[in-house]
Design an enzyme around this catalytic site. Structure first.
Site, PDB file in Angstrom:
ATOM      1  N   GLY A 113       8.460  45.108  70.176  1.00 22.70           N
ATOM      2  CA  GLY A 113       7.326  45.360  68.947  1.00 22.70           C
ATOM      3  C   GLY A 113       7.821  44.350  67.640  1.00 22.70           C
ATOM      4  CD  GLU A 114      10.670  46.403  64.906  1.00 22.26           C
ATOM      5  OE1 GLU A 114      11.511  45.389  64.263  1.00 22.26           O
ATOM      6  OE2 GLU A 114      11.102  47.436  64.973  1.00 22.26           O
TER       7      GLU A 114
END
Length: 337
Positions: free
Chosen positions: A304-305
């Site tokens: 993610g991120e």
């Protein structure tokens, strides 16, 4: 010329470039789509931006995550200090990182990369109650739009969203299942690495959330019932990026769930989307199929991120340069007989 006209003209130019037909594979499709988005036969991509939307989730009390809720706050501090994976990968990819607090529990310190637009400190427990009100969903959507405008004003030519929120793959699974009419078992994965018991609890939480939905609900109402504040903000980012004519890059499952919501609110947005990568979360595949997108990377990512989206940005820039090649006529090279 409009999108379709430039798309066709770019395809015709692609066929005349000094290379065998289709020899650059999927990058050729990316190149002509970039030309259509920018409205010119020789597209150019400069700096990128990734807006990491952060929020907490009440559903963590159901034991659906391997990490405690306070990690959301701690990781946002890490983003602001430049110590996270997204900071390092973005630096390598000529991409600026912004952080949007749309629902983190706790007050974050002032920082030039932080946009404070907290709607509420985390959602309700979607397994047992509505995640947020419709008004809160609309405010989160608007916060994402504002973040995208800021990034574009400061020079972004390609836009991605990132996500941070312990419990958000549960919300993403519920939102995806609801929007695509899928059972919870099809879209629920292990997220941060939960075991069999955690996976069972996660599936039950999503199934309970879906059971409250009524036929014919509008997409925004569905998102308010079962989604996450950062997922609404991500939808807003992509809606604004589309309105301003930028190529939009998807990351993994939560970000793509937000993009799916944006698509349901504005179907024309699909032409501006690029799938940065394919996540190992099972629900991600269904979203990519629904949007008709082929991932640029398949690296078994699940962080993610915005990391997968940022990694794909150099490929987008390289694809744009393909249409700057000389044609056979321009180069004085003999074409095929």
């Amino acid at each position: 010329m409009g999108y379709q006209e430039v798309l066709q003209a770019a395809k015709q130019r692609m066929e005349r470039l000094t290379k065998p037909p289709s020899s650059l594979g999927h990058l050729e499709e990316v190149a002509v789509r970039l030309a259509a988005i920018q409205g010119r036969l020789k597209p150019e991509l400069g700096p990128g931006a990734v807006v990491v939307a952060a929020a907490d989730h009440g559903v963590v009390v159901e034991g659906v995550s391997a990490y405690p809720q306070e990690v959301t706050y701690q990781m946002v501090l890490n983003f602001l200090r430049g110590g996270a994976a997204i900071n390092q990968l973005a630096q390598a990819a000529d991409c600026r990182v912004y952080v949007l607090d749309v629902g983190v529990k706790g007050e974050l310190p002032d920082h030039p990369q932080l946009l404070r637009r907290k709607v509420r400190p985390g959602t309700g427990n979607l397994a047992r109650e509505r995640a947020m009100s419709l008004d809160e969903a609309e405010r989160a959507l608007l916060a994402g739009q504002e973040a995208a405008r800021l990034a574009i004003t400061q020079g972004a030519t390609v836009l991605a969203a990132g996500d941070m929120g312990i419990g958000n793959t549960t919300a993403a699974a519920a939102l995806t299942a609801a929007l695509l009419d899928l059972p919870s078992d099809a879209v629920v994965g292990r997220g941060t690495g939960i075991g069999e018991e955690g996976l069972r609890r996660k599936r039950e939480a999503v199934a309970r959330a879906l059971s409250r939905l009524r036929p014919g609900m509008e997409p925004l109402a569905v998102a308010a019932e079962v989604g996450g504040l950062e997922l609404l903000a991500i939808a807003g980012m992509y809606l604004e990026g589309y309105r301003q004519g930028l190529p939009l890059v998807l990351d993994g499952f939560p970000v793509s769930a937000g993009a799916l919501l944006a698509y349901r609110l504005e179907p024309r947005l699909k032409d501006y989307l690029f799938a940065g990568h394919r996540s190992r979360e099972p629900g991600h595949r269904y979203i990519l199929e629904a949007l008709g997108l082929r991932p640029l990377l398949d690296l078994d990512l699940a962080l993610g991120e915005g990391t997968g989206a940022v990694l794909a940005m150099p490929l987008l820039r390289a694809s744009a340069r393909i249409l700057h090649m000389a044609t056979f006529a321009e180069a004085g090279v003999s074409d095929r007989t």
